[in-house]
Design a protein around this motif. Structure first.
Motif, PDB file in Angstrom:
ATOM      1  N   ARG A 109       4.610  -4.505   2.522  1.00 25.64           N
ATOM      2  CA  ARG A 109       5.155  -5.818   2.881  1.00 25.64           C
ATOM      3  C   ARG A 109       4.688  -6.259   4.267  1.00 25.64           C
ATOM      4  O   ARG A 109       4.703  -7.442   4.580  1.00 25.64           O
ATOM      5  N   CYS A 110       4.284  -5.291   5.100  1.00 25.34           N
ATOM      6  CA  CYS A 110       3.713  -5.631   6.407  1.00 25.34           C
ATOM      7  C   CYS A 110       2.252  -6.074   6.284  1.00 25.34           C
ATOM      8  O   CYS A 110       1.628  -6.410   7.289  1.00 25.34           O
ATOM      9  N   GLY A 111       1.707  -6.017   5.079  1.00 16.78           N
ATOM     10  CA  GLY A 111       0.337  -6.469   4.873  1.00 16.78           C
ATOM     11  C   GLY A 111      -0.700  -5.372   5.023  1.00 16.78           C
ATOM     12  O   GLY A 111      -1.899  -5.643   5.097  1.00 16.78           O
ATOM     13  N   ALA A 112      -0.266  -4.114   5.041  1.00 19.45           N
ATOM     14  CA  ALA A 112      -1.206  -3.003   5.207  1.00 19.45           C
ATOM     15  C   ALA A 112      -1.983  -2.748   3.910  1.00 19.45           C
ATOM     16  O   ALA A 112      -1.531  -3.086   2.818  1.00 19.45           O
ATOM     17  N   GLU A 113      -3.156  -2.138   4.084  1.00 23.07           N
ATOM     18  CA  GLU A 113      -3.887  -1.560   2.950  1.00 23.07           C
ATOM     19  C   GLU A 113      -3.384  -0.120   2.850  1.00 23.07           C
ATOM     20  O   GLU A 113      -3.743   0.720   3.664  1.00 23.07           O
ATOM     21  N   VAL A 114      -2.511   0.135   1.880  1.00 24.00           N
ATOM     22  CA  VAL A 114      -1.807   1.413   1.845  1.00 24.00           C
ATOM     23  C   VAL A 114      -2.488   2.389   0.885  1.00 24.00           C
ATOM     24  O   VAL A 114      -2.812   2.032  -0.245  1.00 24.00           O
ATOM     25  N   HIS A 115      -2.738   3.582   1.364  1.00 21.15           N
ATOM     26  CA  HIS A 115      -3.238   4.681   0.531  1.00 21.15           C
ATOM     27  C   HIS A 115      -2.146   5.729   0.459  1.00 21.15           C
ATOM     28  O   HIS A 115      -1.548   6.067   1.473  1.00 21.15           O
ATOM     29  N   THR A 158      -9.494   8.568   3.816  1.00 23.67           N
ATOM     30  CA  THR A 158      -9.026   7.183   3.962  1.00 23.67           C
ATOM     31  C   THR A 158      -9.192   6.633   5.379  1.00 23.67           C
ATOM     32  O   THR A 158      -9.102   5.443   5.581  1.00 23.67           O
ATOM     33  N   ARG A 159      -9.405   7.495   6.371  1.00 22.04           N
ATOM     34  CA  ARG A 159      -9.580   7.046   7.764  1.00 22.04           C
ATOM     35  C   ARG A 159      -8.527   6.007   8.163  1.00 22.04           C
ATOM     36  O   ARG A 159      -8.844   4.882   8.538  1.00 22.04           O
ATOM     37  N   PRO A 160      -7.265   6.396   8.104  1.00 21.81           N
ATOM     38  CA  PRO A 160      -6.215   5.412   8.377  1.00 21.81           C
ATOM     39  C   PRO A 160      -6.048   5.153   9.877  1.00 21.81           C
ATOM     40  O   PRO A 160      -6.418   5.994  10.703  1.00 21.81           O
ATOM     41  N   LYS A 161      -5.502   3.988  10.200  1.00 21.29           N
ATOM     42  CA  LYS A 161      -5.065   3.734  11.580  1.00 21.29           C
ATOM     43  C   LYS A 161      -3.738   4.434  11.823  1.00 21.29           C
ATOM     44  O   LYS A 161      -3.472   4.938  12.910  1.00 21.29           O
ATOM     45  N   LEU A 162      -2.915   4.459  10.771  1.00 24.85           N
ATOM     46  CA  LEU A 162      -1.547   4.969  10.895  1.00 24.85           C
ATOM     47  C   LEU A 162      -1.256   5.914   9.736  1.00 24.85           C
ATOM     48  O   LEU A 162      -1.609   5.628   8.592  1.00 24.85           O
ATOM     49  N   LEU A 163      -0.612   7.050  10.053  1.00 25.74           N
ATOM     50  CA  LEU A 163      -0.083   7.917   9.009  1.00 25.74           C
ATOM     51  C   LEU A 163       1.437   7.833   9.095  1.00 25.74           C
ATOM     52  O   LEU A 163       2.015   8.083  10.160  1.00 25.74           O
ATOM     53  N   ALA A 164       2.054   7.455   7.992  1.00 32.37           N
ATOM     54  CA  ALA A 164       3.516   7.302   7.959  1.00 32.37           C
ATOM     55  C   ALA A 164       4.078   8.296   6.963  1.00 32.37           C
ATOM     56  O   ALA A 164       3.687   8.301   5.787  1.00 32.37           O
ATOM     57  N   GLY A 213      -3.911  -5.888   6.984  1.00 34.18           N
ATOM     58  CA  GLY A 213      -5.238  -5.352   6.725  1.00 34.18           C
ATOM     59  C   GLY A 213      -5.449  -3.943   7.243  1.00 34.18           C
ATOM     60  O   GLY A 213      -6.414  -3.268   6.851  1.00 34.18           O
ATOM     61  N   ASP A 214      -4.559  -3.461   8.121  1.00 37.27           N
ATOM     62  CA  ASP A 214      -4.688  -2.092   8.624  1.00 37.27           C
ATOM     63  C   ASP A 214      -4.585  -1.080   7.487  1.00 37.27           C
ATOM     64  O   ASP A 214      -3.778  -1.247   6.566  1.00 37.27           O
ATOM     65  N   ARG A 215      -5.363  -0.005   7.586  1.00 35.24           N
ATOM     66  CA  ARG A 215      -5.253   1.084   6.601  1.00 35.24           C
ATOM     67  C   ARG A 215      -4.139   2.028   7.029  1.00 35.24           C
ATOM     68  O   ARG A 215      -4.102   2.500   8.172  1.00 35.24           O
ATOM     69  N   VAL A 216      -3.250   2.307   6.092  1.00 34.92           N
ATOM     70  CA  VAL A 216      -2.107   3.182   6.350  1.00 34.92           C
ATOM     71  C   VAL A 216      -2.073   4.251   5.258  1.00 34.92           C
ATOM     72  O   VAL A 216      -2.183   3.932   4.070  1.00 34.92           O
ATOM     73  N   LEU A 217      -1.925   5.494   5.684  1.00 37.39           N
ATOM     74  CA  LEU A 217      -1.824   6.606   4.742  1.00 37.39           C
ATOM     75  C   LEU A 217      -0.371   7.051   4.653  1.00 37.39           C
ATOM     76  O   LEU A 217       0.252   7.332   5.686  1.00 37.39           O
ATOM     77  N   PHE A 274       3.653  18.970   1.520  1.00 41.07           N
ATOM     78  CA  PHE A 274       2.195  18.988   1.629  1.00 41.07           C
ATOM     79  C   PHE A 274       1.730  20.144   2.507  1.00 41.07           C
ATOM     80  O   PHE A 274       2.398  20.525   3.472  1.00 41.07           O
ATOM     81  N   THR A 275       0.536  20.663   2.195  1.00 39.24           N
ATOM     82  CA  THR A 275      -0.122  21.599   3.106  1.00 39.24           C
ATOM     83  C   THR A 275      -0.930  20.789   4.115  1.00 39.24           C
ATOM     84  O   THR A 275      -1.322  19.645   3.841  1.00 39.24           O
ATOM     85  N   PRO A 276      -1.193  21.362   5.279  1.00 36.09           N
ATOM     86  CA  PRO A 276      -2.046  20.661   6.251  1.00 36.09           C
ATOM     87  C   PRO A 276      -3.414  20.319   5.657  1.00 36.09           C
ATOM     88  O   PRO A 276      -3.985  19.276   5.991  1.00 36.09           O
ATOM     89  N   GLU A 277      -3.922  21.164   4.781  1.00 38.80           N
ATOM     90  CA  GLU A 277      -5.234  20.908   4.192  1.00 38.80           C
ATOM     91  C   GLU A 277      -5.221  19.630   3.353  1.00 38.80           C
ATOM     92  O   GLU A 277      -6.181  18.852   3.352  1.00 38.80           O
ATOM     93  N   GLN A 278      -4.121  19.428   2.612  1.00 37.33           N
ATOM     94  CA  GLN A 278      -4.019  18.203   1.808  1.00 37.33           C
ATOM     95  C   GLN A 278      -4.013  16.963   2.702  1.00 37.33           C
ATOM     96  O   GLN A 278      -4.639  15.952   2.395  1.00 37.33           O
ATOM     97  N   ILE A 279      -3.282  17.066   3.807  1.00 33.69           N
ATOM     98  CA  ILE A 279      -3.215  15.928   4.722  1.00 33.69           C
ATOM     99  C   ILE A 279      -4.587  15.693   5.367  1.00 33.69           C
ATOM    100  O   ILE A 279      -5.050  14.547   5.471  1.00 33.69           O
ATOM    101  N   ALA A 280      -5.228  16.773   5.780  1.00 37.65           N
ATOM    102  CA  ALA A 280      -6.545  16.644   6.427  1.00 37.65           C
ATOM    103  C   ALA A 280      -7.538  15.977   5.487  1.00 37.65           C
ATOM    104  O   ALA A 280      -8.312  15.098   5.898  1.00 37.65           O
ATOM    105  N   ALA A 281      -7.514  16.369   4.223  1.00 37.19           N
ATOM    106  CA  ALA A 281      -8.447  15.779   3.256  1.00 37.19           C
ATOM    107  C   ALA A 281      -8.170  14.291   3.081  1.00 37.19           C
ATOM    108  O   ALA A 281      -9.104  13.474   3.007  1.00 37.19           O
ATOM    109  N   ALA A 282      -6.900  13.939   3.034  1.00 35.83           N
ATOM    110  CA  ALA A 282      -6.557  12.523   2.839  1.00 35.83           C
ATOM    111  C   ALA A 282      -6.928  11.684   4.055  1.00 35.83           C
ATOM    112  O   ALA A 282      -7.383  10.540   3.931  1.00 35.83           O
ATOM    113  N   ILE A 283      -6.771  12.261   5.246  1.00 38.57           N
ATOM    114  CA  ILE A 283      -7.193  11.543   6.452  1.00 38.57           C
ATOM    115  C   ILE A 283      -8.703  11.335   6.429  1.00 38.57           C
ATOM    116  O   ILE A 283      -9.205  10.245   6.727  1.00 38.57           O
ATOM    117  N   ALA A 284      -9.419  12.382   6.075  1.00 36.91           N
ATOM    118  CA  ALA A 284     -10.881  12.286   6.045  1.00 36.91           C
ATOM    119  C   ALA A 284     -11.332  11.239   5.037  1.00 36.91           C
ATOM    120  O   ALA A 284     -12.294  10.496   5.266  1.00 36.91           O
TER     121      ALA A 284
END
Lengths: 406, 406
Positions: free
Chosen positions: A106-112, A134-140, A85-89, A122-132
């Motif tokens: 397969r670990c059961g994450a909600e993957v974005h 999806t609010r993930p617990k983990l970025l992989a 159920g954890d959100r993962v980006l 990726f540019t940092p801006e693209q990553i920042a926007a995606a974090i904002a």
């Protein structure tokens, strides 16, 4: 059914990895075994931890090996960090980003996921926007993805994750030891690797490092397994879904508790220790410079042969280069000729690049002048016989000129 | 931070495993690498499959290696067979039965256990009653549990499972190669092992064999991973919870499709192939006889030293014996003296037997007359200095007499 002893043909492995193991690593692996809890063995385990702190450039106490290939290290990290159920980006810029998504699912994450075209990062801006968003617990994210030959800059992503309270995991299998990699300075929580790229060993052992924050998260899920559990031992309400990859128990095996878990793969550990020992003795900055030197020589030679390089060269890893297969050349036929006539392996590609791009590596033990020049000389012959117009001596010559000027 | 090259002390490993690797296995593992899809490599993979069919005594096409320790093989089997909610029956007669329960639970199974006192095994009637009561999809049981030194007879359990439509999985890590083991004749669906016991190699590779019925079950859950999935490739509604241990994909990597999955641990494969090659060349019945001979010699010598053996000797594995630590002897102190003064490792025990029982192994490369006699001679010295009354020469003498009469 009578098979002969192992006697492999001599190959010069100049693909994206695995590459030839350093003979010193193979010699270390030929040492006789000691018992699992022999003082000599636990001392080797402690030394291995210290050596990989040097390789990962970290002060993390939790720096150790997972017994399996690099993919085992990825899964150990993700299954230990992710609760269902954890959100993962997962930002994807090549084949191994898809693998991170796959494992997280397969670990059961909600993957974005966010994706960028193969050959870009990726540019940092693209990553920042995606974090904002999806609010993930983990970025992989993969650091260096051999499928595209590019490395994603991570320093700014580490800062973004820290600012947003996101755990940052990265797969450094393809990059570690041959490219800048700074676990602590970049704010990486968990990184994993393998031996078969710039570390100069065989596949089969996965170095991993975890920050204190990551260790706390993993330990919050600790359940000592049935069979050796004592009164008062931890039993979690959300136990890690795997026993073999349960980092909370593996950390106790590598720590002063010496918890009985798997039987450490001693021979693989001997090899992993030697890989790190050689790198640390050489010096990490010096090893990275060596990879940059020979990788640049290879790229220079390939261009001089009239070939076009693949991907945004600003972000190319030092240790592998993608090159477009010229029109009229049979890509697989040329690879076969390289292997069968010259004993040299170069790599094919995955997915959208299959049949269009070769991948040529210069890493670990094979990041050397003789391997670069031999590969360029052989490739010239193969291209000429394939009907591709090439100036005699152009590739090796340009690489030699580069070496003389560098 | 300047560490020396690997240079382990000489040890004679006479515990329950890991034991000393056969030098021929270590030599095989020192061979240089070839590429992952090199024709030489895929041929070695095919040969390894054929050799392990000989070791497992099976015609199962699906006979291969999992890249990890023996525990990785167990988890690959269970996570690939078990869908969350499946009923699994685990009869437990020692520490590693608890491990099977543990892993099955982490796979999301509804686990039912029956237990018998350590030092005993189950009767077929007990197993039949438990099957009737719990109606499991899968029965998971250890064959030889080193924690108690006993082997569970499996032929009748195989027949019971077949009659009741139950899939039978067994962990043969401790027994394979040194005790009777008949995958096909006993009706075993899936068996896994490791190299570090009777196979005479280092921990780090897990041989596995699967029946056609088990392969069908596993393949019904096949999902080709993101990143290499093509149109028309399988996507399951109930995918296997692990990527690394997904046997449906691993089978395609070892099969004609050569699906890109992990990067095979080539050095470990070289070692696993040599372990099997040596056993098959010796002959499985001959290897088992060798383990029986030296195991009986060791047990005979220990009794002649005045020691009492642990567990129902009718079911003792050939390759390891449990012996009660005599009153007044400090068990850990005696083990330290064996290791530090004589360079010989013998084993301690887990759980209810800890501090009460030593475990002494005679397996793989160490199933030899000289290792048995040296261990008995050294143990006599250690027992005498510990204050235990022992007749001079009794242990080694009785073993020698046994060898002369056998």
């Amino acid at each position: 059914m009578a098979f002969d002893p192992i006697n492999p043909p001599q190959r010069l492995l100049m693909g994206p990895g695995p590459i030839n193991a350093d003979p010193r690593v193979l010699r270390a692996m030929s040492a006789q075994l000691v018992g699992q809890y022999d003082p000599a063995m636990t001392e080797y385990m402690n030394e291995t931890m210290e050596l990989y702190r040097g390789v990962f450039r970290t002060r993390n106490r939790a720096t150790l090996l997972v017994d399996g290939t690099s993919r085992a290290g990825i899964e150990a990290a993700l299954v230990s960090l992710i609760e269902p159920g954890d959100r993962v980006l997962v930002p994807i810029f090549g084949r191994f980003g898809h693998l991170l998504r796959e494992i997280a699912e397969r670990c059961g994450a909600e993957v974005h996921v966010i994706e960028t075209e193969w050959g870009t990062v990726f540019t940092p801006e693209q990553i920042a926007a995606a974090i904002a968003e999806t609010r993930p617990k983990l970025l992989a994210i993969v650091h260096g993805d051999t499928s595209t030959t590019l490395a994603q800059p991570l320093a700014e992503i580490g800062a973004l994750c820290e600012k947003n309270g996101v755990i940052l995991y990265t797969d450094a299998t393809a990059s570690l030891g041959g490219n800048d990699f700074e676990t602590d300075r970049w704010g990486i929580d968990v990184a994993t690797a393998g031996l078969q790229k710039c570390l100069g060993g065989p596949s089969g052992s996965a170095p991993i490092t975890l920050s204190e924050r990551a260790v706390e998260l993993v330990n919050s899920r600790k359940s000592i397994e049935a069979g050796i559990r004592a009164d008062g031992d931890a039993v979690s309400a959300s136990p890690i879904r795997s026993n073999y990859f349960d980092l909370s128990q593996i950390l106790d095996y590598w720590g002063p508790k010496r918890l009985n878990h798997h039987t450490e793969a001693t021979t693989a550990l001997y090899g992993a220790r030697e890989c790190a020992r050689l790198l640390v003795n050489e010096g990490l900055p010096e090893a990275i410079d060596r990879h940059r030197l020979h990788g640049t020589a290879m790229a220079t030679g390939l261009k001089a042969l009239g070939l076009e390089l693949f991907g945004d060269q600003k972000y190319k890893m030092n240790n592998v280069v993608g090159v477009l297969i010229p029109d009229g050349i049979d890509g697989d036929g040329a690879r076969s000729a390289m292997l069968n006539d010259y004993g040299i392996e170069i790599g094919t590609s995955f997915g959208p690049l299959h049949g269009k791009v070769w991948r040529i590596g210069t890493m670990g033990y094979n990041a050397r002048r003789d391997t670069v020049l031999t590969t360029l000389a052989a490739l010239e012959q193969v291209l000429r016989r394939g009907g591709f117009g090439v100036t005699a001596g152009s590739g090796a010559g340009a690489a030699l000129d580069y070496y003389h000027s560098a």
